[in-house]
Write a protein that holds these residues in place. Structure first.
Motif, PDB file in Angstrom:
ATOM      1  N   SER A 263       0.808  -1.220   0.000  1.00  0.00           N
ATOM      2  CA  SER A 263       0.000   0.000   0.000  1.00  0.00           C
ATOM      3  C   SER A 263       0.849   1.281   0.000  1.00  0.00           C
ATOM      4  O   SER A 263       0.303   2.378   0.110  1.00  0.00           O
ATOM      5  N   GLY A 264       2.167   1.153  -0.136  1.00  0.00           N
ATOM      6  CA  GLY A 264       3.035   2.331  -0.111  1.00  0.00           C
ATOM      7  C   GLY A 264       3.211   2.961  -1.479  1.00  0.00           C
ATOM      8  O   GLY A 264       2.501   2.632  -2.434  1.00  0.00           O
ATOM      9  N   TYR A 265       4.135   3.895  -1.566  1.00  0.00           N
ATOM     10  CA  TYR A 265       4.376   4.602  -2.832  1.00  0.00           C
ATOM     11  C   TYR A 265       5.872   4.753  -3.043  1.00  0.00           C
ATOM     12  O   TYR A 265       6.648   4.589  -2.113  1.00  0.00           O
ATOM     13  N   PRO A 266       6.322   4.984  -4.286  1.00  0.00           N
ATOM     14  CA  PRO A 266       5.548   5.390  -5.467  1.00  0.00           C
ATOM     15  C   PRO A 266       5.079   4.224  -6.339  1.00  0.00           C
ATOM     16  O   PRO A 266       4.248   4.409  -7.214  1.00  0.00           O
ATOM     17  N   ASN A 267       5.602   3.017  -6.130  1.00  0.00           N
ATOM     18  CA  ASN A 267       5.341   1.932  -7.071  1.00  0.00           C
ATOM     19  C   ASN A 267       4.517   0.788  -6.497  1.00  0.00           C
ATOM     20  O   ASN A 267       4.307  -0.215  -7.181  1.00  0.00           O
ATOM     21  N   GLY A 268       4.054   0.931  -5.268  1.00  0.00           N
ATOM     22  CA  GLY A 268       3.231  -0.126  -4.680  1.00  0.00           C
ATOM     23  C   GLY A 268       3.950  -1.456  -4.572  1.00  0.00           C
ATOM     24  O   GLY A 268       3.332  -2.521  -4.702  1.00  0.00           O
ATOM     25  N   LEU A 269       5.244  -1.424  -4.322  1.00  0.00           N
ATOM     26  CA  LEU A 269       6.005  -2.666  -4.161  1.00  0.00           C
ATOM     27  C   LEU A 269       5.515  -3.400  -2.917  1.00  0.00           C
ATOM     28  O   LEU A 269       5.063  -2.794  -1.949  1.00  0.00           O
ATOM     29  N   LYS A 270       5.655  -4.718  -2.950  1.00  0.00           N
ATOM     30  CA  LYS A 270       5.116  -5.538  -1.866  1.00  0.00           C
ATOM     31  C   LYS A 270       6.169  -6.521  -1.376  1.00  0.00           C
ATOM     32  O   LYS A 270       6.914  -7.095  -2.172  1.00  0.00           O
ATOM     33  N   GLY A 271       6.214  -6.729  -0.054  1.00  0.00           N
ATOM     34  CA  GLY A 271       7.100  -7.730   0.525  1.00  0.00           C
ATOM     35  C   GLY A 271       8.552  -7.527   0.119  1.00  0.00           C
ATOM     36  O   GLY A 271       9.074  -6.414   0.151  1.00  0.00           O
ATOM     37  N   GLU A 272       9.188  -8.620  -0.278  1.00  0.00           N
ATOM     38  CA  GLU A 272      10.607  -8.566  -0.616  1.00  0.00           C
ATOM     39  C   GLU A 272      10.876  -7.959  -1.989  1.00  0.00           C
ATOM     40  O   GLU A 272      12.034  -7.886  -2.423  1.00  0.00           O
ATOM     41  N   GLU A 273       9.824  -7.519  -2.674  1.00  0.00           N
ATOM     42  CA  GLU A 273      10.044  -6.687  -3.862  1.00  0.00           C
ATOM     43  C   GLU A 273      10.708  -5.368  -3.449  1.00  0.00           C
ATOM     44  O   GLU A 273      11.428  -4.763  -4.246  1.00  0.00           O
TER      45      GLU A 273
END
Length: 342
Positions: A263-273
């Motif tokens: 749910s963050g920004y700028p790219n909506g990366l998730k977990g270990e991404e």
């Protein structure tokens, strides 16, 4: 001249008579160590009192001089010690092989005292010059590195000053990031890079208009979109660079507002991404922001922030990193007190 002031020559020869001859030539001017085998010579050369130069016979049992020289040059502790072969092997091919292995000179037996002393003086002088030059280069490199690190810290503080902060924030959070990175066993070199990259996490705030950045009330939707741009501005400011430090600083600037649940920004990366650097700095940054007083909010207590971190593990923060950060709390609180805003 006291014996401790003399330069040390290691003589390596399986024939004690040859050692006696060379020792007789050298002892008036040098401290002499001797070895009748290659294995013992390697131990002496790699010890605390390293020789300044090695005179090395080639024809020895078990380990010949070529093998000894090869191992000396392969070891970072001994590779810079000058090696002169002293041998009865006088063919051009023998000399070529010796030089290819890293020897600095080649003296044939029977030895001539003036030649031995002249060659040793020459190569010791060159070795001294090399060591002095290396020391000067090391000192200058350290000065340049220190200057670069200081510039990066100052730029990071510049962004914080624009944001109505004291500049202590970037110092504290960079230490917090270092403690966490050390705690999880990251490579020491990477830990130091992160320590110097972390202060640049919000450098992009320089590009945010004051009416948004300095607003004391809650941001509206349009203003929040503008504020979120600071991570991309930061990445643009730091650019794409071959420097490991600047590259890591760019990564931190771009990813420290990503969240574990996507749910963050700028790219909506998730977990270990999310790169490890961004996940570490996210915790360090939020902890310091919440425990600090700002014009628009009071400081949270340490206990309140610890509760928040635990609640947000697996949501905002990497759930594996939160307990590791909390384990660093004694160090964190020490830095928090040392670099207080007051």
């Amino acid at each position: 001249m006291a014996d401790t002031d003399l330069q040390t020559i290691l003589v390596v020869d399986d024939n004690p008579d040859n050692i006696d001859v060379l020792s007789g030539i050298l002892r008036p001017q040098y401290k002499v160590k001797a070895s009748v085998s290659g294995k013992l010579a390697l131990r002496i050369a790699g010890g605390k009192q390293k020789p300044d130069l090695i005179l090395l016979d080639i024809m020895m049992p078990e380990m010949d001089g070529y093998q000894v020289c090869e191992q000396l040059k392969a070891n970072p502790i001994t590779r810079d010690i000058p090696v002169i072969f002293v041998t009865a092997k006088s063919e051009a091919e023998d000399e070529r092989r010796g030089f290819e292995l890293g020897a600095v000179d080649y003296i044939t037996k029977p030895v001539s005292m003036p030649i031995v002393l002249a060659r040793i003086r020459t190569h010791l002088a060159l070795y001294d010059q090399q060591r002095e030059l290396a020391a000067q280069v090391k000192q200058r490199t350290e000065e340049i590195e220190e200057t670069r690190h200081e510039i990066i810290k100052r730029l990071g503080r510049a962004a914080e000053y624009k944001d109505n902060e004291t500049g202590m924030h970037v110092i504290r959070m960079s230490y917090y990031a270092r403690f966490l990175a050390e705690r999880i066993g990251a490579a020491p070199e990477w830990v130091e890079l992160l320590f110097y990259a972390a202060p640049m996490h919000d450098i992009g705030k320089i590009g945010i208009p004051d009416h948004v950045l300095l607003k004391e009330g809650r941001l509206n939707e349009d203003e929040w979109r503008i504020m979120q741009k600071h991570v991309e501005y930061g990445a643009d400011i730091l650019g794409n660079h071959d420097s490991e430090l600047l590259s890591l600083a760019r990564e931190v600037a771009l990813t420290h507002h990503e969240k574990w649940d996507g749910s963050g920004y700028p790219n909506g990366l998730k977990g270990e991404e999310i790169p490890l650097s961004g996940r570490i700095v996210a915790i360090a940054d939020v902890f310091d922001a919440l425990t600090s007083t700002r014009p628009y909010k009071k400081a949270w207590s340490d206990e309140e922030v610890i509760t928040f971190l635990n609640e947000q593990a697996g949501k905002h923060f990497d759930p594996a990193l939160v307990p590791e950060f909390l384990a660093c709390m004694p160090q964190v609180l020490e830095v928090k007190a040392q670099f207080s805003d007051e």
